[in-house]
Design an enzyme around this catalytic site. Structure first.
Site, PDB file in Angstrom:
ATOM      1  N   SER A 151     -11.400   1.434  20.403  1.00  0.00           N
ATOM      2  CA  SER A 151     -12.027   1.780  19.527  1.00  0.00           C
ATOM      3  C   SER A 151     -12.666   3.178  18.695  1.00  0.00           C
ATOM      4  O   SER A 151     -11.813   4.027  19.186  1.00  0.00           O
ATOM      5  CB  SER A 151     -12.706   0.504  20.072  1.00  0.00           C
ATOM      6  N   ASP A 245      -7.114  -6.913  12.567  1.00  0.00           N
ATOM      7  CA  ASP A 245      -8.762  -6.381  12.987  1.00  0.00           C
ATOM      8  C   ASP A 245      -9.278  -5.486  11.826  1.00  0.00           C
ATOM      9  O   ASP A 245      -8.386  -4.723  11.335  1.00  0.00           O
ATOM     10  CB  ASP A 245      -8.016  -5.455  14.189  1.00  0.00           C
ATOM     11  N   HIS A 275      -9.384  -7.014  17.555  1.00  0.00           N
ATOM     12  CA  HIS A 275      -9.829  -5.952  18.147  1.00  0.00           C
ATOM     13  C   HIS A 275     -10.187  -6.613  19.420  1.00  0.00           C
ATOM     14  O   HIS A 275     -10.714  -7.502  20.231  1.00  0.00           O
ATOM     15  CB  HIS A 275     -11.577  -6.042  17.343  1.00  0.00           C
TER      16      HIS A 275
END
Length: 304
Positions: A151, A245, A275
């Site tokens: 991320s 995601d 995610h």
């Protein structure tokens, strides 16, 4: 995956964007290990610090399956530049170290809102530059290095790969797990997953509101690597994305950008997952597969 999402909803915890930044930090840490695999034991787990350009001592943790001077992955945790720390990604770093046979150095870069852009990317680069120049002091082989993260940590890893090329520092691999790469969250996957699961538009807006100083920061390539003028000659990439995601499209776009510049890219899109899935190994088989794939890529890239 649907069952996990349903259980999360049933637990009734408020979304992070409904909390203060400090409450969000605590809430994220409290829930970080719930779906993780058991923590592997390693021969070395050592805390140390790295001096940033402004004198700040950046906390770091070394994981290694032996006492030898091993090749190393420098890892940056996710959390929207606002939440997360070494502890929230402890199990993942242990797994990557054990399965790859390499050392992993996890970095506690400074977080928003106390530290805004570009502090996180500066800390990440200062930490990597230290490892490349003085990794022997930390007990790793500085000639064989990789950089990675998930991320926001994937964003930082991509930034370090570009800076490493510019500085002429050796880098064998950039491991990007559902990285953020765009300036504005307006891709089709962002529009498709406005309400998540898990990562929602309001949560992304909350994180970035803490991190950026002005809208102009979003147009800096250190926030959005897709805006980098030139990625030719950066390290080969292993990119792992989640199908369901908001950031999947920008991950694909970054893979395309690298490939167009002649950079070798191994792109894996794990179907039917969301995610954060890579830290859900107790519940999601795809998490175990992604961990195995990432560790294998690391092992191959850092082989003598």
């Amino acid at each position: 995956m649907a069952s996990v999402v349903e259980r999360m909803a049933r637990a009734g915890h408020p979304p992070l964007d409904r909390l203060t930044p400090e409450e969000a930090k605590a809430s994220y840490e409290k829930g970080a290990g719930v779906l993780e695999v058991p923590k592997p034991e390693l021969a070395r787990v050592e805390d140390f610090s790295i001096e940033a350009r402004d004198g700040h001592a950046i906390p770091a943790r070394l994981y290694a399956p032996s006492v030898d001077a091993l090749p190393a992955l420098m890892y940056f945790h996710g959390g929207g530049f606002t939440v997360g720390n070494i502890r929230t990604h402890d199990t993942l770093c242990r797994v990557l170290s054990l399965r790859s046979g390499c050392a992993v150095v996890s970095v506690d870069y400074r977080l928003a809102p106390a530290y805004k852009f570009p502090t996180a990317s500066n800390d990440a680069w200062d930490a990597f530059a230290f490892l490349a120049r003085e990794g022997g002091r930390a007990g790793v082989d500085p000639r064989r290095l990789a950089v990675g993260g998930d991320s926001a940590g994937g964003t930082l890893a991509a930034v370090c790969a570009i800076l490493a090329r510019d500085a002429g520092l050796p880098l064998a691999l950039q491991m990007l797990i559902y990285p953020g790469t765009t300036a504005h969250q307006d891709t089709a996957s962002h529009l498709r997953h406005v309400d998540g699961p898990l990562l929602t538009k309001s949560m992304i807006d909350f994180f970035f509101a803490q991190y950026v100083r002005t809208p102009a920061d979003r147009d800096d390539w250190r926030f959005a690597p897709l805006l980098a003028d030139d990625v030719e000659g950066v390290a080969p990439a292993w990119i792992g994305l989640a199908e369901c995601d908001p950031v999947v499209d920008e991950g694909i776009a970054y893979a395309d950008k690298l490939r167009a510049a002649g950079v070798p890219v191994d792109l894996e899109i794990y179907r039917g997952v969301i995610h954060e899935f890579v830290k859900m190994g107790r519940a999601i088989p795809e998490a175990l597969q992604a961990q195995e794939d990432a560790a294998r890529a690391l092992k191959e890239a850092l082989a003598p």
